[in-house]
Design a protein around this motif. Structure first.
Motif, short mmCIF file in Angstrom:
data_model
loop_
_atom_site.label_atom_id
_atom_site.label_comp_id
_atom_site.label_asym_id
_atom_site.label_seq_id
_atom_site.Cartn_x
_atom_site.Cartn_y
_atom_site.Cartn_z
N GLY A 28 -32.09 -28.28 -40.69
CA GLY A 28 -32.45 -27.73 -39.38
C GLY A 28 -32.15 -26.28 -39.13
O GLY A 28 -32.89 -25.60 -38.42
N LEU A 29 -31.04 -25.76 -39.69
CA LEU A 29 -30.59 -24.41 -39.32
C LEU A 29 -31.56 -23.28 -39.66
O LEU A 29 -31.51 -22.24 -38.99
N PRO A 30 -32.42 -23.40 -40.67
CA PRO A 30 -33.37 -22.30 -40.90
C PRO A 30 -34.32 -22.06 -39.73
O PRO A 30 -34.98 -21.02 -39.68
N TYR A 31 -34.40 -22.98 -38.79
CA TYR A 31 -35.39 -22.88 -37.72
C TYR A 31 -34.77 -22.64 -36.34
O TYR A 31 -35.49 -22.61 -35.34
N ILE A 32 -33.43 -22.46 -36.28
CA ILE A 32 -32.78 -22.35 -34.98
C ILE A 32 -31.42 -21.69 -35.15
O ILE A 32 -30.80 -21.77 -36.22
N TRP A 207 -32.61 -18.61 -27.09
CA TRP A 207 -32.73 -20.05 -26.81
C TRP A 207 -34.17 -20.47 -27.11
O TRP A 207 -34.95 -20.80 -26.22
N ASP A 208 -34.47 -20.45 -28.38
CA ASP A 208 -35.80 -20.78 -28.86
C ASP A 208 -35.67 -21.29 -30.28
O ASP A 208 -34.60 -21.16 -30.91
N TYR A 209 -36.70 -21.88 -30.80
CA TYR A 209 -36.69 -22.40 -32.16
C TYR A 209 -38.10 -22.41 -32.73
O TYR A 209 -39.09 -22.31 -32.00
N GLN A 210 -38.16 -22.50 -34.06
CA GLN A 210 -39.45 -22.60 -34.74
C GLN A 210 -39.81 -24.08 -34.87
O GLN A 210 -39.04 -24.84 -35.46
N ALA A 212 -40.76 -27.35 -36.30
CA ALA A 212 -40.83 -27.85 -37.68
C ALA A 212 -40.30 -29.28 -37.71
O ALA A 212 -39.32 -29.59 -37.02
N TRP A 213 -40.94 -30.11 -38.51
CA TRP A 213 -40.49 -31.51 -38.56
C TRP A 213 -39.08 -31.62 -39.10
O TRP A 213 -38.32 -32.53 -38.73
N GLN A 214 -38.70 -30.68 -39.98
CA GLN A 214 -37.33 -30.71 -40.52
C GLN A 214 -36.30 -30.54 -39.41
O GLN A 214 -35.27 -31.19 -39.41
N LEU A 215 -36.58 -29.64 -38.47
CA LEU A 215 -35.67 -29.43 -37.35
C LEU A 215 -35.60 -30.66 -36.46
O LEU A 215 -34.50 -31.10 -36.08
#
Length: 290
Positions: A28-32, A207-210, A212-215
């Motif tokens: 998860g961390l690569p996207y947030i 306070w945003d994220y990409q 992605a199903w992984q996240l």
């Protein structure tokens, strides 16, 4: 399966669940941002626990117990998880962070011995130190450890994490052992939520994220398996067992995590790591044996 066997299996179920936190974070961390990920995790966990308390009709903690539970949560979920996530996010090698936090069983045993007069046998003391050296072997054998990017800020964050998880274990055992598990955990996450919100805002995290199903998958797993099931198991073990025995199980987490990353991500598992895993298992057996 007999009740006594189920009770004996609880620590090992906890170890496996706790170790999957490293896998979930990697997904998860690569996207947030790290603290914002914890904000979302705790924001979802709190209503989940409220629902469980209502469905199972569990009793609530007293108002007198609330401050201690919030302090435990701020230390365990806020300081420990926040410290590790932040340190790794600014370039601290994960191996160095794991070594520092891996001192927790020894530090916990020392605090209980010096300040609370807890008795630790020579066999348990030997097992605690043996477990640390086994843990060190696992980490050294699983990755190259370099302190080149480990600045003072990263070291400070790791020390905050170490103090957080140690202090939370002592506080929960000494001052909140009779608190209901579910409602106690609820207030712990409320305390932790306040800590990670403040940290995220102070650091100016977006306070945003990409998407992605992984996240999404990692957040669901971290909430249900880690923040609910694993934490309830931990609070149960702290309430029912000796602190030295409970904390010794944390030595098993890095070897189990290394095995999972080897299977899932193809990370190498050297002979040093394998030997370290065996040493850790022997050390835990020394500490928990009656």
């Amino acid at each position: 399966m007999t009740p006594s066997l189920r009770i004996r299996l609880i620590p090992f179920l906890f170890v496996w669940l706790w170790s999957t936190g490293f896998v979930g974070a990697r997904f998860g961390l690569p996207y947030i941002a790290p603290f914002y990920m914890l904000v979302l995790r705790f924001a979802i966990t709190i209503p989940c626990l409220l629902l469980l308390i209502a469905l199972l009709r569990r009793r609530w903690v007293t108002w007198a117990q609330v401050p201690v539970q919030m302090l435990t949560g701020a230390l365990l979920h806020g300081a420990y998880l926040g410290g590790v996530f932040f340190a790794v996010s600014i370039g601290t090698p994960a191996g160095i962070a794991a070594i520092i936090v891996g001192l927790q069983p020894i530090l916990t045993a020392t605090v209980n011995r010096l300040f609370f007069g807890a008795k630790i046998s020579r066999r348990q003391l030997f097992g605690l130190f043996l477990g640390f050296f086994g843990l060190l072997a696992v980490i050294i054998g699983s990755q190259e450890i370099s302190a080149g990017e480990n600045g003072m800020l990263g070291l400070a964050a790791c020390l905050v994490a170490l103090v957080g998880i140690t202090a939370s274990t002592v506080v929960q055992k000494r001052y909140a052992g009779d608190a209901p598990l579910l409602s106690g955990s609820l207030w712990q996450y409320i305390g932790a939520f306040m800590v990670v919100c403040a940290a995220s805002l102070a650091l100016g995290e977006p306070w945003d994220y990409q998407p992605a199903w992984q996240l999404y998958a990692s957040v669901v797993w971290l909430v249900l398996a880690l923040s609910v099931v694993a934490i309830l198991l931990l609070m149960y073990m702290i309430r029912e067992g000796e602190v030295a025995k409970v904390t010794s199980y944390f030595y098993l987490v890095p070897p189990v995590a290394v095995l999972q990353t080897w299977v899932l991500f193809g990370e190498s598992l050297s002979m040093i790591s394998l030997v370290g895993c065996v040493v850790v298992v022997l050390a835990v057996a020394l500490v928990v044996r009656d």
